[in-house]
Each structure stands twice: as C-alpha cells, then as structure tokens.
Design an enzyme around this catalytic site. Structure first.
Site, PDB file in Angstrom:
ATOM      1  N   GLU A   7     -15.060  46.245 109.205  1.00 30.51           N
ATOM      2  CA  GLU A   7     -16.368  45.590 109.214  1.00 30.51           C
ATOM      3  C   GLU A   7     -17.344  46.140 108.181  1.00 30.51           C
ATOM      4  OE1 GLU A   7     -17.519  45.559 113.402  1.00 30.51           O
ATOM      5  OE2 GLU A   7     -16.042  43.975 113.812  1.00 30.51           O
ATOM      6  N   GLU A  21     -10.433  39.777 114.922  1.00 33.36           N
ATOM      7  CA  GLU A  21     -10.978  40.393 116.138  1.00 33.36           C
ATOM      8  C   GLU A  21     -11.821  39.332 116.809  1.00 33.36           C
ATOM      9  OE1 GLU A  21     -13.447  43.877 116.090  1.00 33.36           O
ATOM     10  OE2 GLU A  21     -12.262  44.895 114.572  1.00 33.36           O
TER      11      GLU A  21
END
Ligand SMILES: *[C@@H]1O[C@H](CO)[C@@H](O)[C@H](O)[C@H]1NC(C)=O
Length: 374
Positions: free
Chosen positions: A194, A296
C-alpha cells in the site's frame, strides 16, 4: 491492510516432515493475455493473504497451513517479505533487516530470511504460489519509517526520492531475490504494501515504481513484478479513492513496462464509502487491466464477511465469465487467512477481517467461490 496487533509468536523446533508432494510440471507463473498462467493452466485464480506466515518459527506449522491452502484449492498466497527493526529482538523473534546508526543489515540467520525460505519451500511442496512484498508503507513490521534515521530522511516522499534510502531498499530486495531467483513457488515480487505519498505529485511514485521495477527486472528476468497498491486514482472522478490525493495514478503506474500486472484493494470501512461502492470499484479497475489482481478486500463486521465479500468476488468473476470486454480480472485474494497453529493450538490473530480455515465464512468465500470459478 494496516495491521495493528502483532501476532503472538511462540518459538518451537520441529523438522519438516520428509513426505514429498511436489506439484507436477511446476513452472514460473506468468501473465497470459489478461489472465494468469499457473503451472501451465491459464484461468482465473483465487487465493488469500497471510502477513504472518513468514514470522512463524516452526516448519511443521508452516507446512500444515500450506496443506490447508492446497486442500482448499487456493493457488496464490501473498505474504510479507519484510520485517524491519530498529532494535534487535531476542533470537526466537523473527526479523529480516535491522537498522543501526547509518547502516542496514540483512538478517540471514535462522530467525531471519531462513524463515522466508521455509515458507517458499512449503509453498513449493503444496503447489502454492507466493507474492513476496519488500517494504511496508505502514509502520507495522517496521515499514519505510524504520529506514528513516539510517538513510537520513524524515518523510515518505523523501524516502522514495533518496539515493541513500533506495540503495538500502534495493540491497534488501537483492538479498531476498537472490535466495529464490529461480523458484517456481514465487508468483511475483512486490514493491511495497500500500505505497502512498499523500499530497505528492503522482510523478514521485511513478518514478520510484519505474526505477524499482526496472531494478528487479535486472536481477530476475523471469518472475512477474507488481506494485501492491490500493488502486487509488483510477479515474480522478471525485470520490476519495478515485482521486490522485494519495500520490497514485493507477493507470500511469500500471503502464510502466516492467510492471507485469495491476493490484488494487478494497476497504469501504476505512475509506468512508459504502459496501456497495465495491462493485463499481472492481468494475472500474477491470476496464484498465494488464491483467488485474483484486489483491486485498475486507469488511470489519464479521456478519457481513460472507454476504458482502462474496458479492465482490462475483463482480470480479463476472468480468471473466460473461466475457465483458476487456476481461481483465485474473484473480482475487481476500484479507486474510486465519488458521489454528498446531504447535501452540492457538488461533492466528483476529484483526476483524479474518476468515478461519473450515469456518462457515470459509465455506462461503473459499469453497463456494472456487466451485464457481471451476
Ligand atoms: C525493464 O528493466 C530492464 C532491466 O533493468 C531494462 O533494461 C529495460 O529497459 C526495462 N524495460 C523497459 C521497456 O523499459
């Protein structure tokens, strides 16, 4: 996902059982058009995330969990290939790299990269392919911030641009890749978990992604390379996740030549959007794919795991089954795998998103999903 609580590790010693169950005709996974080819089979795949599996200290525990993935038909597992510390822990606690003064040291001892090796070995045995991630945007398990004082920066924007920080980061990447350069158990190398650069021009991240992916390609001409981002900025159309505010221009980053496929995540609770936002989010990315990995996703309300997440899975699959053009979705991995670790008989940490092996959520999001994929 930003992981808040640490998984409680209890060291134990056990040898890997001598049984052998090597997947037949193992080959290096690749993108095949807008799908993935795993061991010769091109189709849509399902899998999951386990940030914690490389931090287990017992080979038998690792093997036990990989066996569950194999039994379930999960082919892709994303793991943390980083664990950066500023203070060296006791010998029974796993870490992969330490920083002291102005130097970075890769830990190749039994509580270091040898734990990553054990995960690769077990994945190989059970035909599971790993996405191995090199650094965290968040401070869990160190993250970019663990490098800051050693490479003399104080912000993430500086970290992405600093020659010093990038030399340490690339040295770490080289150490990890050199151990598994020709392994068919590696699905892809992944730049970061991320990555963001809030308020930065998107060129900061795009330049860093180009440099890092070119560097990885110079070390390894075979494995796929991907970013590991949340997928922000696919359109810049108004709502928060679509904008470039986190420094990410999804389409520009995906277009980089040494990025093999696109990644995106989905957390409506954390992003302040509704659960139904998710279907449009998947669809928006599917239109710009290279292929795409829905890497995710999760909702925190346990009662919603099955109904909400299975809808997102179906949306992702629709792009394949109905041949809506272009059919760019190639796989999805929910966040995250939960299991009972045999050596301690303890359940892995429940961060609110966990899907435990054998639970009713597992039946819904793994067994039923894999049947649907066929
Ligand atoms: C990909 O990386 C390799 C190795 O660094 C580099 O030589 C090549 O130019 C890059 N590919 C493109 C198309 O830029």
């Amino acid at each position: 996902m930003k992981v808040i609580t640490l998984f409680p590790f209890i060291a134990a010693v056990a040898a890997l059982p001598a049984t052998s169950n090597i997947a037949p005709r193992a080959s290096i996974a690749k993108a095949d058009g807008l799908k993935f080819n795993i061991d010769g089979v091109t189709k849509y795949y399902a899998g999951t995330n386990s940030y914690w599996i490389p931090f287990l200290t017992n080979d038998n525990d690792v093997d036990f969990i990989m066996n569950h993935l194999q039994t379930a038909g999960h082919k892709i597992l994303r793991i943390w290939g980083f664990n950066d510390v500023k203070t060296i822990p006791g010998s029974e606690t796993v870490y992969f790299q330490s920083f002291s003064g102005s130097s970075a040291t890769v830990n190749t001892r039994p509580n270091g990269l040898q734990r990553l090796d054990a995960v690769v070995k077990a994945a190989d045995k059970h035909g599971v392919k790993l996405i191995i991630n090199f650094v965290n945007n968040w401070n869990d398990y160190g993250g970019m911030a663990a490098y800051f004082s050693a490479c003399e920066v104080s912000t993430q924007e500086q970290w992405y641009k600093s020659t010093n920080c990038q030399a340490m980061y690339q040295n770490y990447i080289k150490a990890a890749i050199s151990r598994h350069r020709s392994s068919t158990a590696v699905f892809a190398w992944e730049l970061a978990n991320e990555p963001r650069c809030k308020g930065c021009p998107t060129a900061v991240l795009t330049d860093w992604i180009r440099k890092t992916s070119d560097y990885i390609r110079s070390l390894d001409s075979d494995h796929m390379i991907t970013l590991g981002d949340e997928g922000f900025g696919p359109a810049d159309d108004g709502s928060y996740p679509y904008q470039f505010g986190e420094g990410l221009d999804w389409a520009a980053n995906l277009a980089l030549p040494n990025i093999s496929f696109g990644t995106f995540h989905l957390y409506p609770d954390a992003w302040g959007v509704s659960n139904s936002f998710g279907n449009g989010w998947v669809t928006a990315h599917a239109k710009i794919c290279k292929p795409c990995l829905f890497e995710e996703y999760g909702v925190t309300n346990a009662a919603q795991h099955c109904p909400v997440e299975s809808e997102w899975q179906k949306t992702s699959l629709v792009w394949v089954i109905c041949s809506v053009s272009p059919t760019g979705m190639a796989a999805d991995l929910f966040w995250q795998l939960g299991d009972t670790v045999p050596s301690t008989n303890a359940k892995t940490h429940d961060d609110g998103h966990i899907i435990y092996y054998g639970s009713s959520d597992w039946k819904c999001l793994v067994d039923d999903h894999i049947k649907r994929i066929g």
